[in-house]
Design a protein around this motif. Sequence first.
Motif, mmCIF file in Angstrom:
data_model
loop_
_atom_site.group_PDB
_atom_site.id
_atom_site.type_symbol
_atom_site.label_atom_id
_atom_site.label_comp_id
_atom_site.label_asym_id
_atom_site.label_seq_id
_atom_site.Cartn_x
_atom_site.Cartn_y
_atom_site.Cartn_z
ATOM 1 N N HIS A 129 44.016 54.699 19.610
ATOM 2 C CA HIS A 129 45.183 53.888 19.239
ATOM 3 C C HIS A 129 44.766 52.571 18.595
ATOM 4 N N TYR A 149 44.384 52.030 14.653
ATOM 5 C CA TYR A 149 45.512 52.069 13.733
ATOM 6 C C TYR A 149 46.371 50.814 13.839
ATOM 7 N N LYS A 160 50.700 57.259 13.147
ATOM 8 C CA LYS A 160 49.675 57.747 14.085
ATOM 9 C C LYS A 160 49.654 56.893 15.354
ATOM 10 N N GLU A 206 52.636 57.819 17.462
ATOM 11 C CA GLU A 206 52.387 59.107 18.111
ATOM 12 C C GLU A 206 51.452 58.938 19.309
#
Length: 80
Positions: A53, A56, A62, A65
């Motif tokens: 995580h 990003y 992403k 998500e």
Amino acid sequence: MIEKSVVIDILEDIQQCLNQENWQNKTLSTVNQYKKGILVSLDDELKDLIVEHKKYDEDSPKAIELTQKINERLRRIYNS
């Protein structure tokens, strides 16, 4: 792996709960809180999701998500 000093602190906290007037409820609650915290800290899949995580931008699809997957993993631990 949990450090020895952390384990000692946890056990001392539990011992303090056992010495209180309403010891059953307080001790059970404290033990459950520590248990869930330890499960979170030892969950390798959760650690991997968090590392991924961080790669990003917060608003990227992403990252969103991965945030959902992290939340789902935490919910499973805390609702068990």
